[in-house]
Design a protein around this motif. Sequence first.
Motif, PDB file in Angstrom:
ATOM      1  N   HIS A 336       0.844  -1.190   0.000  1.00  9.29           N
ATOM      2  CA  HIS A 336       0.000   0.000   0.000  1.00  9.29           C
ATOM      3  C   HIS A 336       0.878   1.239   0.000  1.00  9.29           C
ATOM      4  O   HIS A 336       1.900   1.300   0.688  1.00  9.29           O
ATOM      5  CB  HIS A 336      -0.920   0.016   1.216  1.00  9.29           C
ATOM      6  CG  HIS A 336      -2.221   0.709   0.963  1.00  9.29           C
ATOM      7  ND1 HIS A 336      -3.295   0.101   0.339  1.00  9.29           N
ATOM      8  CD2 HIS A 336      -2.637   1.966   1.221  1.00  9.29           C
ATOM      9  CE1 HIS A 336      -4.301   0.940   0.248  1.00  9.29           C
ATOM     10  NE2 HIS A 336      -3.929   2.081   0.784  1.00  9.29           N
ATOM     11  N   THR A 337       0.471   2.237  -0.760  1.00 13.71           N
ATOM     12  CA  THR A 337       1.166   3.516  -0.866  1.00 13.71           C
ATOM     13  C   THR A 337       0.213   4.627  -0.456  1.00 13.71           C
ATOM     14  O   THR A 337      -0.993   4.396  -0.273  1.00 13.71           O
ATOM     15  CB  THR A 337       1.635   3.756  -2.316  1.00 13.71           C
ATOM     16  OG1 THR A 337       0.511   4.226  -3.096  1.00 13.71           O
ATOM     17  CG2 THR A 337       2.196   2.491  -2.945  1.00 13.71           C
ATOM     18  N   PRO A 338       0.688   5.863  -0.308  1.00 13.59           N
ATOM     19  CA  PRO A 338      -0.229   6.974  -0.030  1.00 13.59           C
ATOM     20  C   PRO A 338      -1.271   7.178  -1.137  1.00 13.59           C
ATOM     21  O   PRO A 338      -2.275   7.854  -0.917  1.00 13.59           O
ATOM     22  CB  PRO A 338       0.711   8.177   0.078  1.00 13.59           C
ATOM     23  CG  PRO A 338       2.001   7.593   0.559  1.00 13.59           C
ATOM     24  CD  PRO A 338       2.110   6.274  -0.148  1.00 13.59           C
ATOM     25  N   ARG A 339      -1.040   6.589  -2.318  1.00 14.36           N
ATOM     26  CA  ARG A 339      -2.002   6.693  -3.419  1.00 14.36           C
ATOM     27  C   ARG A 339      -2.748   5.386  -3.655  1.00 14.36           C
ATOM     28  O   ARG A 339      -3.381   5.212  -4.689  1.00 14.36           O
ATOM     29  CB  ARG A 339      -1.274   7.139  -4.691  1.00 14.36           C
ATOM     30  CG  ARG A 339      -0.781   8.578  -4.610  1.00 14.36           C
ATOM     31  CD  ARG A 339       0.062   8.970  -5.803  1.00 14.36           C
ATOM     32  NE  ARG A 339      -0.622   8.789  -7.063  1.00 14.36           N
ATOM     33  CZ  ARG A 339      -0.083   9.086  -8.248  1.00 14.36           C
ATOM     34  NH1 ARG A 339       1.150   9.590  -8.301  1.00 14.36           N
ATOM     35  NH2 ARG A 339      -0.757   8.880  -9.364  1.00 14.36           N
ATOM     36  N   GLY A 340      -2.682   4.473  -2.693  1.00 14.26           N
ATOM     37  CA  GLY A 340      -3.420   3.235  -2.830  1.00 14.26           C
ATOM     38  C   GLY A 340      -2.517   2.046  -3.099  1.00 14.26           C
ATOM     39  O   GLY A 340      -1.286   2.163  -3.112  1.00 14.26           O
ATOM     40  N   PRO A 341      -3.105   0.861  -3.317  1.00 18.34           N
ATOM     41  CA  PRO A 341      -2.311  -0.338  -3.508  1.00 18.34           C
ATOM     42  C   PRO A 341      -1.587  -0.349  -4.842  1.00 18.34           C
ATOM     43  O   PRO A 341      -2.066   0.204  -5.843  1.00 18.34           O
ATOM     44  CB  PRO A 341      -3.347  -1.463  -3.437  1.00 18.34           C
ATOM     45  CG  PRO A 341      -4.631  -0.816  -3.853  1.00 18.34           C
ATOM     46  CD  PRO A 341      -4.568   0.588  -3.357  1.00 18.34           C
ATOM     47  N   LEU A 352      -0.105   1.192 -10.155  1.00 14.55           N
ATOM     48  CA  LEU A 352      -1.151   1.615  -9.225  1.00 14.55           C
ATOM     49  C   LEU A 352      -2.458   0.961  -9.632  1.00 14.55           C
ATOM     50  O   LEU A 352      -2.792   0.900 -10.812  1.00 14.55           O
ATOM     51  CB  LEU A 352      -1.293   3.133  -9.227  1.00 14.55           C
ATOM     52  CG  LEU A 352      -0.297   3.924  -8.373  1.00 14.55           C
ATOM     53  CD1 LEU A 352      -0.320   5.396  -8.759  1.00 14.55           C
ATOM     54  CD2 LEU A 352      -0.612   3.756  -6.893  1.00 14.55           C
ATOM     55  N   LEU A 353      -3.230   0.482  -8.652  1.00 16.42           N
ATOM     56  CA  LEU A 353      -4.401  -0.329  -8.967  1.00 16.42           C
ATOM     57  C   LEU A 353      -5.727   0.404  -8.852  1.00 16.42           C
ATOM     58  O   LEU A 353      -6.668   0.079  -9.571  1.00 16.42           O
ATOM     59  CB  LEU A 353      -4.417  -1.571  -8.062  1.00 16.42           C
ATOM     60  CG  LEU A 353      -3.190  -2.487  -8.193  1.00 16.42           C
ATOM     61  CD1 LEU A 353      -3.248  -3.597  -7.151  1.00 16.42           C
ATOM     62  CD2 LEU A 353      -3.101  -3.077  -9.586  1.00 16.42           C
ATOM     63  N   GLN A 354      -5.851   1.374  -7.947  1.00 16.83           N
ATOM     64  CA  GLN A 354      -7.165   1.959  -7.707  1.00 16.83           C
ATOM     65  C   GLN A 354      -7.138   3.462  -7.482  1.00 16.83           C
ATOM     66  O   GLN A 354      -8.101   4.029  -6.999  1.00 16.83           O
ATOM     67  CB  GLN A 354      -7.813   1.282  -6.485  1.00 16.83           C
ATOM     68  CG  GLN A 354      -8.119  -0.191  -6.687  1.00 16.83           C
ATOM     69  CD  GLN A 354      -8.691  -0.835  -5.441  1.00 16.83           C
ATOM     70  OE1 GLN A 354      -8.338  -0.469  -4.335  1.00 16.83           O
ATOM     71  NE2 GLN A 354      -9.578  -1.791  -5.622  1.00 16.83           N
ATOM     72  N   ASP A 355      -6.034   4.112  -7.833  1.00 20.85           N
ATOM     73  CA  ASP A 355      -5.901   5.531  -7.484  1.00 20.85           C
ATOM     74  C   ASP A 355      -6.878   6.423  -8.238  1.00 20.85           C
ATOM     75  O   ASP A 355      -7.194   7.521  -7.780  1.00 20.85           O
ATOM     76  CB  ASP A 355      -4.473   6.015  -7.717  1.00 20.85           C
ATOM     77  CG  ASP A 355      -4.081   5.959  -9.185  1.00 20.85           C
ATOM     78  OD1 ASP A 355      -4.344   4.923  -9.831  1.00 20.85           O
ATOM     79  OD2 ASP A 355      -3.508   6.943  -9.677  1.00 20.85           O
TER      80      ASP A 355
END
Length: 408
Positions: A336-341, A352-355
């Motif tokens: 997980h990142t600050p922008r999502g998984p 990025l998967l869901q940003d």
Amino acid sequence: MQPVRIVGFTGINNRAPVDRLPMDGDGLSAVRDAVNVDMTQAKTFQRRPGFSKILDLPNCRDMHEAGYEAYVASSDKLYSFDGSGVTEVAQLSSSFVSVAYADSPIGVIWSDGFTLNVINGSSRRISPESPNPMPSVSIGSGSLVGGTYGIRFASLDSNGQQSAPSTPQFFDVPENGSINISVSGHTNSIAIFMTAVDGSVFYRETTISVSQSSASIPFARSSGQSMTDEIIGLLPAGRIIAMHSGRLLSSVGRYLFYSLPWSLGLYRPAYDYVWMDQDITLVQPVEGGTYIATLAATYFLTGTDISKSSMSKIAPYGAIRGTAANDPSSLNPMWHTPRGPVQADQSGGLQLLQDKKISYPVAAFGTSAVRESNGIRQLITTLSDALPTGGAVFGSYMDAKVITGASS
């Protein structure tokens, strides 16, 4: 106002206004939030099954699966868990430390940030103590060429792991001399390293087993396992640890230290580290290199030998500590990142998967697991925006916020 027929759902979208959630022409609509449910292949929601308590331990945290058992920290103890009961494995340095794990050929390596240990039948230090008392050296008769010889000693445990070597000692030996070594009270085997005459590289000459008390070196082989006269120390115990290409990686603050090849508890303090400009939150080896991240950015160290790797920045966002998990179907890591998984590949690529649809809360710590149910594989991540009261624990105590990441 015309009624709208909704026949299914596309998932969460909290970026669109609540009164204008996206809907396609097939009657599939986004939802603002979804709590404790799974989306089925039929594009409907179903509640997740309940759970049963199988462990009742105080301050339970940091579980690691290893074959047919798992390891879990509770207060100031580390336990093994076989599915029905627990057995104490080791004492931790305090009741609140977090425990990091790495699977290795010599057993499960674990660190509580103070010591590095390995579990193989029992738990022990990954690198044994240096010989104590130190062996004594005397000069006798033999076949050595006259000159100066250097000697170093190191302990060897039953896993073949070596202690930090002793400080070099140098001895003048006459023509046709020998070097005689005696020791007592040692609980590990002792490896003896010696230079060629007037040399600087130390070669492993022989070993004194636990049942022996002496050894004689009548001539120098000057071959085999070598060791320079560089300073070699104990690898620092990290908050994040991982194995990669025969080296143990250990992250402490802004530094990623790495061990000597297959001497997993030792490193060269002058050389064997990577420095970042912020605290490291992720260390994730893959086939083609190692991902390393702070909260602010993600980098990739290319190559299987980290001592020769080149580092490149691959993303302007970092990783949330504790959220790495592996997809068992592809062995590709996710975190997980600050922008999502994100899902990473084996050579430095990130996706990025869901940003575009989901905005995620600010978080400092988390934990993840890949779950497969009814043919759907999901990354389940829980996040916390603050360190829990009581000490340096992360990866276990989370706010009640469950986020469904990637599915396939």
